[in-house]
Design a protein around this motif. Structure first.
Motif: not given
Length: 250
Positions: A38-39, A44-45, A141-144, A187-188
């Motif tokens: 999912f992340p 990508a989004v 979007p990644l963290l969501g 995130l890194v």
């Protein structure tokens, strides 16, 4: 490797409006394994939104760019998460009993709570976009979607059947670990452009807000639902982008 690729395809097929690559029924096992990726969908989004933001900024005023980016942001998932947020707001804030709230969550109609919550969320995203730097539109979007992965694995599901039930029953700690590893790696790479302190703070604030929303949900109904997963994504995205829009030079 085939299982990994299938999981990635299922994740994109389930969470976005991308054309389906698997032209067959998705098995419960494949749906559960896709939770780990999912992340990756969020990444990508985020890359799409970030590229669109900088491309449009060369042509249009900032306010208009922010509005278009928010529109594309919702369209990427076919408003899947936004619709879940609206239903969750109505359901969790309405009703006198858990049964009433579960019934409202199934109701496709939109009430006053949903309208107020949805408008507020869109305004926050719209306003925050003007104050972000490179990378922030990728992180949100990644963290969501990362919090969705953790919520699926760590917390109970309210209903006895449905896609959410199949996902919950077939996702476990490997999926939570995989989703976290993907998020951490991304995130890194993003931290130098966002700022290390800002990135760390965004992760902590998103995690805390997600936990508070989950605790509130479990106090109102017996478990999470697909709508609550969508709400977690929307809240996580909004909290992240608002946090990253703060003045980090102070």
């Amino acid at each position: 490797m085939k299982a990994i690729l299938t999981g990635v395809v299922v994740a994109f097929q389930f969470l976005t409006v991308a054309p389906p690559l698997l032209r067959r029924m998705i098995t419960p096992g494949e749906l559960g394994r896709s939770v780990a990726f999912f992340p990756l969908v969020g990444l990508a989004v985020g890359l799409l939104l970030n590229g669109l933001y900088w491309l449009l900024s060369a042509v249009f005023p900032e306010v208009l760019v922010a509005a278009m980016v928010v529109g594309v942001w919702i369209a990427c998932s076919g408003a899947l998460h936004f619709d879940g947020f609206l239903d969750a707001v109505d359901g969790l804030l309405g009703g006198r009993t858990a049964e009433d709230r579960m019934r409202i969550l199934r109701d496709a109609r939109v009430g006053a709570f949903a309208v107020a919550g949805g408008v507020t969320m869109l305004l926050l995203k719209f306003a925050a976009i003007g104050g972000i730097g490179s990378g922030a539109l990728i992180a949100a979007p990644l963290l969501g979607r990362w919090v969705i992965s953790l919520a699926v694995v760590l917390f109970p599901y309210a209903r006895a059947e449905g896609l959410g039930r199949e996902m919950k029953d077939n996702a476990g700690w490997p999926q939570a670990a995989g989703a976290s590893a993907i998020s951490l790696a991304a995130l890194v790479l993003l931290a130098p452009s966002i700022g290390i302190a800002a990135t760390f703070t965004a992760v902590v604030v998103v995690g805390l807000c997600a936990w508070l929303l989950i605790r509130f949900t479990l106090a109102r109904i017996p478990g999470l639902t697909g709508d609550v997963y969508g709400a977690l994504c929307e809240v996580g995205e909004t909290v992240c982008i608002v946090t990253l829009a703060a003045n980090w030079t102070l």
